[in-house]
Design a protein around this motif. Sequence first.
Motif, short mmCIF file in Angstrom:
data_model
loop_
_atom_site.label_atom_id
_atom_site.label_comp_id
_atom_site.label_asym_id
_atom_site.label_seq_id
_atom_site.Cartn_x
_atom_site.Cartn_y
_atom_site.Cartn_z
N ASP A 149 -8.57 -11.98 16.26
CA ASP A 149 -8.73 -11.84 17.66
C ASP A 149 -8.02 -12.84 18.86
N TYR A 150 -8.42 -13.93 18.33
CA TYR A 150 -7.97 -15.11 19.05
C TYR A 150 -6.40 -15.35 18.95
N GLN A 151 -5.69 -15.13 17.80
CA GLN A 151 -4.53 -15.16 17.76
C GLN A 151 -3.62 -14.18 18.66
N VAL A 152 -4.15 -12.81 18.28
CA VAL A 152 -3.64 -11.90 18.89
C VAL A 152 -3.64 -12.03 20.65
N GLU A 153 -4.79 -12.46 21.24
CA GLU A 153 -4.96 -12.54 22.48
C GLU A 153 -4.29 -13.86 22.96
N HIS A 154 -4.24 -14.99 22.41
CA HIS A 154 -3.60 -16.14 22.83
C HIS A 154 -2.28 -16.72 22.22
N GLY A 155 -1.91 -16.15 21.05
CA GLY A 155 -1.08 -16.59 20.26
C GLY A 155 0.47 -16.61 20.97
N GLY A 156 0.68 -15.82 21.77
CA GLY A 156 1.83 -15.43 22.65
C GLY A 156 2.12 -16.87 23.78
N CYS A 202 -3.71 -27.14 27.08
CA CYS A 202 -4.87 -26.26 27.89
C CYS A 202 -4.66 -25.14 28.57
N PRO A 203 -5.59 -24.36 28.97
CA PRO A 203 -5.43 -23.04 29.60
C PRO A 203 -4.32 -23.06 30.98
N GLU A 204 -4.37 -24.41 31.60
CA GLU A 204 -3.45 -24.69 32.82
C GLU A 204 -2.20 -24.62 32.17
N GLY A 205 -1.81 -24.63 31.03
CA GLY A 205 -0.31 -24.39 30.58
C GLY A 205 0.44 -25.82 30.42
N LEU A 206 -0.41 -26.89 30.42
CA LEU A 206 0.38 -28.26 30.25
C LEU A 206 1.07 -28.55 28.90
N ASP A 207 2.29 -28.63 29.27
CA ASP A 207 2.99 -28.64 27.68
C ASP A 207 3.35 -29.97 27.22
N GLU A 208 3.13 -30.35 26.11
CA GLU A 208 3.44 -31.67 25.60
C GLU A 208 4.94 -32.02 25.97
#
Length: 254
Positions: free
Chosen positions: A19-26, A36-42
């Motif tokens: 479920d985690y990968q379905v919800e957040h994988g994209g 993080c959920p804020e979307g900070l990209d390395e």
Amino acid sequence: MLSVSSRANRWWWDGNADDYQVEHGGFLRDTGFVWCPEGLDEAEAGLLGEVRGRRVLEIGCGAAQCARWLAAQGAEVAAFDVSHRQLQHARRIDLDTGLRVPAVQADAEAMPFAGASFDVACSAFGALPFVADPGAVFREVRRVLRPGGRFVFSVSHPVRWAFPDDPGPRGLTSDRSYFDRSPYVERDEHGTPTYIEHHRTLGDWVGLLVASGLTITGLLEPEWPEGHDRVWGGWSPLRGRHLPGTAIFSCART
């Protein structure tokens, strides 16, 4: 031997990885490094510095999205996670992308790697919120890093503990003490813990890092970016405008 926390969270992640990968994988992307959920990209933040030609360890890798991005940048990568099911997703993505990440099942409090074998270690919400003894993890990080090595990790911002995990208006009013270190525990019908998340204050994190012999070089509290409307659990644009959601610690092994 696994601690109660490690056993509970291995069980929980094995049961919820799909479920985690379905919800957040994209959002995470198969070859992306999102802190993080804020979307900070390395790719933009550059918290790890130049990784090409460096040996890098991802701690609590999940499906190894971050490690895969690092490999694509030319790093020599290894990764591990407590959950076998998460690692099965890592293998699935390896096959889909053609970019294989060496990953093993292990507990962060006892890493199966030789001392001084990595230049960089990183963890994006992996392992540290779920272990009973983060000091043991930090000592292991110091052990596996070479002198001068870098360690960067992200966790839920400790101030969030004092607020309900609710993305709506209810999540803006504190209903518990920031200084209550009692862990959040879910149990099955027999009373056996099936999920455990631990709370440490900012001062606790600093003290644990210092005691382990690591040097803190930075602390980043990402702001919620304009136009970012994704809700992830208790993270939301509403709360992000008022409260920090993530703390990212940068450290060095001297």
